[in-house]
Design an enzyme around this catalytic site. Structure first.
Site, PDB file in Angstrom:
ATOM      1  N   GLN A 266       3.632   9.643  17.543  1.00 39.74           N
ATOM      2  CA  GLN A 266       3.730  10.850  18.382  1.00 39.74           C
ATOM      3  C   GLN A 266       2.903  10.733  19.654  1.00 39.74           C
ATOM      4  OE1 GLN A 266       5.997  12.783  17.842  1.00 39.74           O
ATOM      5  NE2 GLN A 266       5.921  13.923  15.942  1.00 39.74           N
TER       6      GLN A 266
ATOM      7  N   HIS B 148     -16.454  14.161  18.293  1.00 38.18           N
ATOM      8  CA  HIS B 148     -15.135  14.806  18.227  1.00 38.18           C
ATOM      9  C   HIS B 148     -14.923  15.322  16.811  1.00 38.18           C
ATOM     10  CE1 HIS B 148     -11.134  15.713  19.479  1.00 38.18           C
ATOM     11  NE2 HIS B 148     -10.555  14.850  18.673  1.00 38.18           N
TER      12      HIS B 148
HETATM   13  N1  APR Z   1      -0.983  -1.475  14.059  1.00 37.46           N
HETATM   14  C1  APR Z   1      -0.274  -0.754  14.955  1.00 37.46           C
HETATM   15  N2  APR Z   1       0.231   0.458  14.688  1.00 37.46           N
HETATM   16  C2  APR Z   1       0.030   0.947  13.472  1.00 37.46           C
HETATM   17  C3  APR Z   1      -0.693   0.253  12.480  1.00 37.46           C
HETATM   18  C4  APR Z   1      -1.217  -1.026  12.815  1.00 37.46           C
HETATM   19  N3  APR Z   1      -1.917  -1.739  11.965  1.00 37.46           N
HETATM   20  N4  APR Z   1      -0.708   1.016  11.362  1.00 37.46           N
HETATM   21  C5  APR Z   1      -0.037   2.140  11.630  1.00 37.46           C
HETATM   22  N5  APR Z   1       0.423   2.107  12.904  1.00 37.46           N
HETATM   23  C6  APR Z   1       1.258   3.074  13.614  1.00 37.46           C
HETATM   24  C7  APR Z   1       2.258   3.798  12.705  1.00 37.46           C
HETATM   25  O1  APR Z   1       3.359   2.957  12.372  1.00 37.46           O
HETATM   26  C8  APR Z   1       2.643   4.976  13.584  1.00 37.46           C
HETATM   27  O2  APR Z   1       3.818   4.722  14.355  1.00 37.46           O
HETATM   28  O3  APR Z   1       0.506   4.126  14.176  1.00 37.46           O
HETATM   29  C9  APR Z   1       1.443   5.151  14.526  1.00 37.46           C
HETATM   30  C10 APR Z   1       0.756   6.491  14.373  1.00 37.46           C
HETATM   31  O4  APR Z   1       1.634   7.464  14.817  1.00 37.46           O
HETATM   32  P1  APR Z   1       1.713   8.928  14.166  1.00 37.46           P
HETATM   33  O5  APR Z   1       1.758   8.814  12.685  1.00 37.46           O
HETATM   34  O6  APR Z   1       2.806   9.647  14.839  1.00 37.46           O
HETATM   35  O7  APR Z   1       0.290   9.559  14.539  1.00 37.46           O
HETATM   36  P2  APR Z   1      -0.197  10.216  15.920  1.00 37.46           P
HETATM   37  O8  APR Z   1       0.085  11.674  15.894  1.00 37.46           O
HETATM   38  O9  APR Z   1       0.320   9.415  17.056  1.00 37.46           O
HETATM   39  O10 APR Z   1      -1.782  10.049  15.770  1.00 37.46           O
HETATM   40  C11 APR Z   1      -2.383   8.783  15.699  1.00 37.46           C
HETATM   41  O11 APR Z   1      -4.464   9.556  16.647  1.00 37.46           O
HETATM   42  O12 APR Z   1      -5.253  11.714  17.067  1.00 37.46           O
HETATM   43  C12 APR Z   1      -5.266  10.629  16.190  1.00 37.46           C
HETATM   44  O13 APR Z   1      -5.692  11.683  14.081  1.00 37.46           O
HETATM   45  C13 APR Z   1      -4.716  11.011  14.856  1.00 37.46           C
HETATM   46  O14 APR Z   1      -5.513   9.043  13.755  1.00 37.46           O
HETATM   47  C14 APR Z   1      -4.356   9.661  14.295  1.00 37.46           C
HETATM   48  C15 APR Z   1      -3.881   8.884  15.528  1.00 37.46           C
END
Ligand code: APR
Length: 311
Positions: A13, A178
């Site tokens: 997201q 944070h």
């Molecule tokens: N390497 C790269 N990407 C990864 C890995 C990895 N090892 N593991 C997970 N991901 C990816 C997931 O596949 C996913 O597409 O990270 C992405 C996270 O996206 P969302 O689940 O949509 O989360 P988002 O809302 O973007 O938030 C991400 O930011 O604000 C913080 O608390 C929140 O820790 C969370 C992060």
């Protein structure tokens, strides 16, 4: 001159919105990276945005990838790899899972683009940016966390709603970790230069500050399946833009402190200048007793979470 290159680790997201904002501002070409299991997500979003660029008229190449080598040559990396909160969870509850993810991300970034300006957004934010610094061995100038801009944005939004004035005229500062102990500095918060402490009653300011501290949780509760993404993405892009264009903006960011505000060896939200060398300077100022106590409490919480990383 070659275009700047911006790597986004995590195509979820926040990652998707980071790509959109970076491309729309023509900050450079964008690589939207995710794990192989989510390669289609990264490539699909990138292609959709590339097609959008012909309508909106922005010149940025956006590609999706699950190959770390595609991040070689990146000037800026923004990390959102990790799981977001679910209702009822604290940011600290994400530590175990997100630390594993950050460890793998940081090891790879150290290999492919160790000199990039790296901004972490993954939570628990201050502990994750600490892990990023430890594992990559990067400098405090180049390894920062996005927190204060988002927290200040929430405070500003609530104050502008309360006063029914343009959010453009509110200047504020939210410092510290944070987390729930962040420290909004109402004493230095103004509406067009007029102190908000003379416009809003102290009890009401306290309520607004509490809502600010819980600003992320309020959105998690509403979304049910994820956490905030528009404002976090916009905040990190503001930092990236200041670095890439050497704007020398004064922005509250999570910086590795070396004695400033009486704190050291902790990632903590403080005002700093971001320019072509990354964090160019932390702007220190005198805090009053309440603010000092708030900062000490918040630093203790951050240090506890940092220690739990065992790094
Ligand atoms: N390497 C790269 N990407 C990864 C890995 C990895 N090892 N593991 C997970 N991901 C990816 C997931 O596949 C996913 O597409 O990270 C992405 C996270 O996206 P969302 O689940 O949509 O989360 P988002 O809302 O973007 O938030 C991400 O930011 O604000 C913080 O608390 C929140 O820790 C969370 C992060």
């Amino acid at each position: 001159m070659a275009r700047h290159k911006i790597g986004l680790v995590g195509a979820g997201q926040i990652g998707g919105n980071l790509a959109l904002f970076a491309a729309q501002k023509e900050l450079g070409d964008v690589v939207l990276f995710d794990i192989p299991a989510a390669e289609g997500l990264a490539k699909g979003k990138a292609l959709d945005m590339q097609q959008m660029s012909t309508i909106e008229g922005f010149d940025s190449r956006i590609v999706g990838s699950s190959n770390y080598d595609d991040l070689k040559g990146c000037d800026v990396i923004i990390i959102t790899a990790g799981i977001p909160r679910k209702p009822g969870m604290s940011r600290e509850d994400l530590l175990e899972t997100n630390l594993k993810i950050m460890t793998s991300v940081a090891e790879n970034l150290k290999r492919v683009c160790p000199n990039a300006f790296m901004i972490n957004i993954a939570n628990p934010l201050d502990a994750m940016v600490y892990a990023l610094k430890k594992i990559t061995g990067g400098s405090r100038q180049k390894i920062v966390g996005m927190s204060g801009i988002l927290d200040s944005a929430r405070y500003k939004a609530f104050l502008s709603m309360e006063l029914d004035i343009s959010m453009k005229d509110i200047t504020t500062l939210v410092l510290g970790g944070h987390g729930d102990d962040m420290v909004p500095i109402s004493r230095l918060t103004t509406a067009g230069g007029v102190p908000v402490t003379s416009l809003i009653k102290p009890e009401r300011i306290k309520e607004i500050e509490d809502r600010t501290r819980q600003g992320g949780a309020e959105i998690v509760k509403l979304l049910v399946n994820g956490s905030a993404y528009f404002a976090p993405a916009a905040a990190a892009i503001e930092m990236a833009e200041s670095y890439l264009l050497d704007q020398r903006r004064v922005l509250p960011c999570a910086v590795w402190l070396e004695g400033e505000f009486g704190l050291k060896e902790v990632y903590f939200g403080v005002p700093c200048i971001i320019g072509k060398n990354g964090v160019e300077k932390v702007l220190e100022f005198e805090l009053n007793a309440d603010e000092k106590a708030g900062m000490a409490k918040s630093a203790d919480s951050v240090k506890k979470t940092m220690a739990a990383t065992r790094l």
